[in-house]
Design an enzyme around this catalytic site. Sequence first.
Site, PDB file in Angstrom:
ATOM      1  N   LYS A 200       0.838  -1.209   0.000  1.00 42.45           N
ATOM      2  CA  LYS A 200       0.000   0.000   0.000  1.00 42.45           C
ATOM      3  C   LYS A 200       0.870   1.255   0.000  1.00 42.45           C
ATOM      4  O   LYS A 200       0.450   2.316  -0.504  1.00 42.45           O
ATOM      5  CB  LYS A 200      -0.973  -0.020   1.181  1.00 42.45           C
ATOM      6  CG  LYS A 200      -0.327  -0.143   2.558  1.00 42.45           C
ATOM      7  CD  LYS A 200      -0.041   1.182   3.219  1.00 42.45           C
ATOM      8  CE  LYS A 200       0.622   1.000   4.566  1.00 42.45           C
ATOM      9  NZ  LYS A 200       0.901   2.285   5.236  1.00 42.45           N
ATOM     10  N   THR A 257      -3.593   5.549   3.749  1.00 40.33           N
ATOM     11  CA  THR A 257      -2.260   5.987   3.336  1.00 40.33           C
ATOM     12  C   THR A 257      -2.301   6.778   2.037  1.00 40.33           C
ATOM     13  O   THR A 257      -1.462   7.657   1.814  1.00 40.33           O
ATOM     14  CB  THR A 257      -1.328   4.773   3.182  1.00 40.33           C
ATOM     15  OG1 THR A 257      -1.420   3.980   4.363  1.00 40.33           O
ATOM     16  CG2 THR A 257       0.112   5.188   3.006  1.00 40.33           C
TER      17      THR A 257
END
Length: 342
Positions: A200, A257
Site C-alpha cells: 500500500k 495511506t
Amino acid sequence: MGQSMDAIVIGAGSWGTALACVLRQGGHRVTLWGRDSAQLADIEGRQENSRYLPGLKLPAGLRVQADLNTAIAELPTDQPSLVVSVVPSHTTREVLRGIADRLPSQALVVTASKGIENESLSPMIEVMKQTLPAALHSRLAVLSGPSFARETAEGQPTAVVSAAEVRATAEAVQAAFQNGAFRVYTSDDVIGVEIGGAVKNVIALSCGMAEGLGFGHNTRAALITRGLAEISRLAVRLGGNPLTLAGLAGMGDLVLTCNGPQSRNRTCGLLLGQGKTLAQALAEMRQVAEGVKTTRSVHDLSARVGVEMPISQAIYRVLYEDRPVRQIMSDLLGRPPRAELG
C-alpha cells in the site's frame, strides 16, 4: 484488555512511540528503545517525543532505555513478555540479529514494520524466522492496519489486525494491545496482512505523484482501486487470502495511506509529482518513506513470481530509472484496454 506484562518497543519514531503509548495506557510496563540516546534523553526529560510527535504528552511511567541489551535483560524469564519491533524494515534483520540469543523463551515478538526486504525479498515475518531461534517461531506476530501514529497516540478510535500462524499467539497479542480506543482483530493470514501493509505504501506514492501533477479525486480513486487489485494478485500468488485485502490490513490501510495528509509515502509522491528529485523529496522529509525501498522489492518479487503490477512497476521506473512522472502516468493510461476482473 490482557494481563499486565513487561514490554519493549524497539524504535522511537512516531509509530514506535504511539504503540508504546497504547501499551502503557493498557497498564503494561513499557520501555522504549531508540538508536539516538540524545533523543531518548529528551523524551524522558520532556515526557514528549518532540522530534516525531511534538506537543503530545506521553503517558506517565513510560520508560526509555538507550541500551537495548540492558532492556532485554530486564525482561522476565518465567512469564510472558512483549517485544515489538518498529524499526524501518531495512534495518529489522540487523536489530533482531543483535538480540536473538538474549530473548526470553516466553517472549511474544511482534513486528509492526511494513515492508519487504530488498535483498531477500522476504516480508518481516520471514526475516524474523530467519533471524530468531526456532523456539520463538510459534510466538511471532504481525501488527498492521490503518493507523496514523499521532491519532493512535492521542487515543482516537483505531482498528488494526494481529496476524500469526498460531492462533493463540495472535490472540495474546490482541489481548496485550486492546484497549478502549485501540481495537485489535485477529487473523491467521500472515502473508496477506504483510503484503497489504507493505505494498500500500507503493500505491500511496502513486497517489501523491498524481496529486502533485494536479490530478483530482477521479485519478486517486482509480489508483487506489487498481492498486488494490494488484496488491491482491501478489498476496494470493504468495498464498494469502483475497478476503484479507478487503479488510483492515488491505483496503483500510490503503485508503488511509493514499488519502491522509499524515502519510509519509503520499507526501513523498506529492513532492516527486511537483518536480522534486527523489533525493530532494527525501531530504525534505523527517521520517522514512517505506514505500521507496519497498518499490524495489515489489518490482523484483512480482517479476520472480510472475504477477502483473503495472502501477508498482511504473513507480519503480520513476524512482530507479529516472523516468518523468508525467510520462509514467500517460503510459499507465495508454495501456491496452482489458476486463476489470480478468
